[in-house]
Scaffold this motif. Structure first.
Motif, PDB file in Angstrom:
ATOM      1  N   ARG A   1       0.829  -1.211   0.000  1.00 28.98           N
ATOM      2  CA  ARG A   1       0.000   0.000   0.000  1.00 28.98           C
ATOM      3  C   ARG A   1       0.859   1.255   0.000  1.00 28.98           C
ATOM      4  NH1 ARG A   1      -3.029  -2.364   4.183  1.00 28.98           N
ATOM      5  NH2 ARG A   1      -2.497  -0.607   5.545  1.00 28.98           N
ATOM      6  N   ASP A   2       2.017   1.185   0.655  1.00 29.60           N
ATOM      7  CA  ASP A   2       2.899   2.356   0.651  1.00 29.60           C
ATOM      8  C   ASP A   2       3.365   2.701  -0.761  1.00 29.60           C
ATOM      9  OD1 ASP A   2       2.681   2.598   3.359  1.00 29.60           O
ATOM     10  OD2 ASP A   2       4.565   1.565   3.815  1.00 29.60           O
ATOM     11  N   GLN A   3       3.549   1.662  -1.587  1.00 29.04           N
ATOM     12  CA  GLN A   3       3.997   1.890  -2.962  1.00 29.04           C
ATOM     13  C   GLN A   3       2.877   2.470  -3.826  1.00 29.04           C
ATOM     14  OE1 GLN A   3       5.551  -1.841  -4.378  1.00 29.04           O
ATOM     15  NE2 GLN A   3       7.258  -1.852  -2.923  1.00 29.04           N
ATOM     16  N   ARG A   4       1.655   2.008  -3.589  1.00 28.27           N
ATOM     17  CA  ARG A   4       0.516   2.481  -4.376  1.00 28.27           C
ATOM     18  C   ARG A   4      -0.676   2.709  -3.453  1.00 28.27           C
ATOM     19  NH1 ARG A   4       0.344  -0.867 -10.127  1.00 28.27           N
ATOM     20  NH2 ARG A   4       1.955   0.368 -11.167  1.00 28.27           N
ATOM     21  N   PRO A   5      -0.698   3.846  -2.777  1.00 28.64           N
ATOM     22  CA  PRO A   5      -1.782   4.097  -1.819  1.00 28.64           C
ATOM     23  C   PRO A   5      -3.028   4.681  -2.482  1.00 28.64           C
ATOM     24  CG  PRO A   5      -0.220   5.891  -1.765  1.00 28.64           C
ATOM     25  CD  PRO A   5       0.322   4.903  -2.757  1.00 28.64           C
ATOM     26  N   TYR A   6      -4.160   4.472  -1.828  1.00 28.33           N
ATOM     27  CA  TYR A   6      -5.367   5.191  -2.216  1.00 28.33           C
ATOM     28  C   TYR A   6      -5.258   6.620  -1.687  1.00 28.33           C
ATOM     29  CZ  TYR A   6      -7.948   1.042  -3.715  1.00 28.33           C
ATOM     30  OH  TYR A   6      -8.369  -0.075  -4.389  1.00 28.33           O
ATOM     31  N   PRO A   7      -5.679   7.610  -2.434  1.00 28.27           N
ATOM     32  CA  PRO A   7      -5.627   9.000  -1.932  1.00 28.27           C
ATOM     33  C   PRO A   7      -6.642   9.209  -0.813  1.00 28.27           C
ATOM     34  CG  PRO A   7      -6.794   8.900  -4.028  1.00 28.27           C
ATOM     35  CD  PRO A   7      -6.233   7.530  -3.799  1.00 28.27           C
ATOM     36  N   ASP A   8      -6.390  10.189   0.012  1.00 28.39           N
ATOM     37  CA  ASP A   8      -7.285  10.468   1.134  1.00 28.39           C
ATOM     38  C   ASP A   8      -8.688  10.857   0.673  1.00 28.39           C
ATOM     39  OD1 ASP A   8      -5.224   9.953   2.887  1.00 28.39           O
ATOM     40  OD2 ASP A   8      -4.619  12.059   3.044  1.00 28.39           O
ATOM     41  N   ASP A   9      -8.780  11.449  -0.514  1.00 23.34           N
ATOM     42  CA  ASP A   9     -10.089  11.890  -0.998  1.00 23.34           C
ATOM     43  C   ASP A   9     -10.736  10.878  -1.940  1.00 23.34           C
ATOM     44  OD1 ASP A   9      -8.324  12.145  -3.085  1.00 23.34           O
ATOM     45  OD2 ASP A   9      -8.960  14.171  -3.674  1.00 23.34           O
ATOM     46  N   PHE A  10     -10.288   9.611  -1.873  1.00 19.69           N
ATOM     47  CA  PHE A  10     -10.901   8.585  -2.729  1.00 19.69           C
ATOM     48  C   PHE A  10     -12.387   8.492  -2.390  1.00 19.69           C
ATOM     49  CE2 PHE A  10     -11.689   4.160  -4.144  1.00 19.69           C
ATOM     50  CZ  PHE A  10     -11.230   4.281  -5.446  1.00 19.69           C
ATOM     51  N   PRO A  11     -13.273   8.432  -3.396  1.00 21.01           N
ATOM     52  CA  PRO A  11     -14.719   8.562  -3.146  1.00 21.01           C
ATOM     53  C   PRO A  11     -15.374   7.362  -2.469  1.00 21.01           C
ATOM     54  CG  PRO A  11     -14.292   8.127  -5.473  1.00 21.01           C
ATOM     55  CD  PRO A  11     -12.955   8.375  -4.836  1.00 21.01           C
TER      56      PRO A  11
END
Length: 469
Positions: free
Chosen positions: A318-328
């Protein structure tokens, strides 16, 4: 419907239909080495016309889309999983010689569905393959649609070899259609010449736009390039007064297929199963992060109604490809990998590929009650790991088992994933088959009857099997 239920439905129909002389399987189904991605290749020897057989099969099977080829071949895409059925309708079985020999018949086993005269194999062994029909424009159009659909399906499951193979065949059909439009049919059997013909007709479609290598995003682009070029070629042919055939229905079909297969291993939990449950409640697949910023991801989330996501990736993934904080969509992180620690009664065996699915389930144990509560909430969800195969496959198998699906359903559903490790999967299936061991497993995972009832109520119109606790 899955492959086996389609085959059995056709066997039952053919047995009771007086005009059928024989019906038999070809390809991987005949050899017994089919997997969840395999087509159903079948020949029906009958005095009935292909269109009549098509109408009967449409009544028999939930056909979503079909093709009727000039030589009597029917291509059906069946059910919500679009299981592909290649069906040759012939008045003499020997007309299928090319496909019979191309299927490696020496390895056939239990391939004859019905043979009223008991001489089918004897007749086929006297035949020889026939030549490819590059002169037939209709055949080339059907071949293009078939192979681009196959490329999309295989690429979505990261089956690189089959994806590249299907893309090449689709491109070969495209350049031969270009030869017909340009009136240079002497180049039909010369691929390099056909490639130059396409370059002259549509110079904007250079060869580098149809490559078969690259990452997920570029491969999706190249599939769409092939489709757009095919459309442009048809429109050019119309302007020149050359009729290549009706392409609009095939175009709409391929657009639907590519929208579905844009994401690796993405599918409904129930794809590949036969036991009645509610579709559209739970989806599974690979990580969606690589698609951030793509309109296709926004469209997927909106059209599917996904409200929650379970992310089974480890912290470092997940650190390499995280979801953004504003993911819907709300994302629940449930880090899972392999662990050698487990209760004594749990299976210890790994597969030859070193996959340890009981170890995956043990690592997932702290998260299983949460995942089941999310499913029981009734909101539509999505479960993924990195590729959507191993970790995702294990938790989805557990959910299907709780819903009362058969071993065959679980196996077929898992087998739709790319590079499925059936040896590793069979380890947990043998565990699930034993009621006493499954009761112990549920207890170890903290799963009680109330939680399972909630899952069933959210996923089923009725409970098809009680799982003991």
């Amino acid at each position: 419907m899955n492959q086996q239920s389609i085959i059995e439905s056709i066997r039952t129909w053919a047995t009771g239909y007086t005009h059928v002389r024989s019906a038999f399987l070809l390809g991987s189904q005949a050899r017994g080495d089919a997997n969840g991605l395999s087509d159903v290749d079948i020949v029906i020897e009958t005095s009935a016309k292909p269109r009549s057989v098509l109408r009967q099969l449409q009544r028999l099977l939930p056909v979503e889309y079909h093709q009727l080829w000039a030589d009597g071949k029917l291509v059906l895409w069946v059910g919500p999983t679009q299981t592909k059925v290649d069906c040759w309708v012939v008045d003499d079985a020997t007309q299928s010689a090319k496909y019979y020999w191309g299927s490696n018949p020496s390895k056939f086993d239990d391939w004859i569905l019905i043979d009223h005269e008991n001489n089918l194999e004897e007749r086929l062994l006297k035949t020889h393959p026939t030549a490819t029909k590059y002169q037939d424009v209709g055949w080339l159009n059907h071949r293009f649609v078939n192979q681009l659909e196959a490329a999309s399906k295989h690429h979505a499951r990261s089956d690189t070899f089959r994806y590249m193979f299907a893309m090449q065949i689709a491109y070969d059909a495209l350049i031969r259609l270009a030869c017909h439009v340009a009136g240079v049919t002497d180049s039909l059997f010369l691929p390099k010449a056909g490639h130059r013909v396409l370059d002259r007709l549509l110079p904007e479609w250079t060869s580098d736009r149809f490559g078969t290598t690259g990452n997920l995003r570029t491969a999706n682009e190249r599939k769409h390039n092939l489709l757009d070029c095919w459309k442009d070629l048809h429109e050019l042919a119309i302007k020149r007064g050359f009729y290549l055939g009706d392409y609009e229905e095939g175009l709409r079909f391929l657009e639907r297929i590519m929208a579905r297969d844009h994401f690796w291993n993405f599918r409904d939990l129930l794809d590949g199963t036969t036991t009645p449950s509610l579709r559209g409640r739970l989806f599974r697949g690979a990580c969606l992060v690589p698609h951030l910023g793509e309109s296709a991801l926004d469209e997927l989330l909106q059209s599917s109604g996904i409200k929650w996501i379970v992310d089974l990736r480890r912290e470092e993934e997940r650190d390499q490809r995280p979801y953004p904080d504003d993911f819907p969509v709300q994302v629940h992180h449930c880090p899972t990998w392999y662990t050698s620690e487990r209760p004594e009664a749990w299976p210890q065996r790994r597969s030859e590929l070193d996959n340890d699915y009981p170890g995956v389930l043990m690592s997932m144990a702290p998260h299983v009650p949460l995942i089941l509560k999310l499913i029981a909430s009734g909101e539509i969800g999505y479960i993924h790991c990195h590729a959507g195969r191993d970790r995702t496959g294990v938790i989805c198998a557990l959910v299907l088992r709780i819903l009362g699906h058969s071993r065959h359903d679980l196996r077929h559903s898992y087998g739709l994933s790319s590079d499925a490790d059936m040896e590793a999967f069979d380890v947990i299936l043998s565990w699930f088959d034993d009621e006493e061991k499954f009761r112990c497993l549920l207890a170890d995972l903290g799963v009680n009857e109330s939680l399972m009832t909630g899952v069933r109520n959210a996923m089923q119109t009725e409970i098809v099997q009680e799982v003991p606790t």
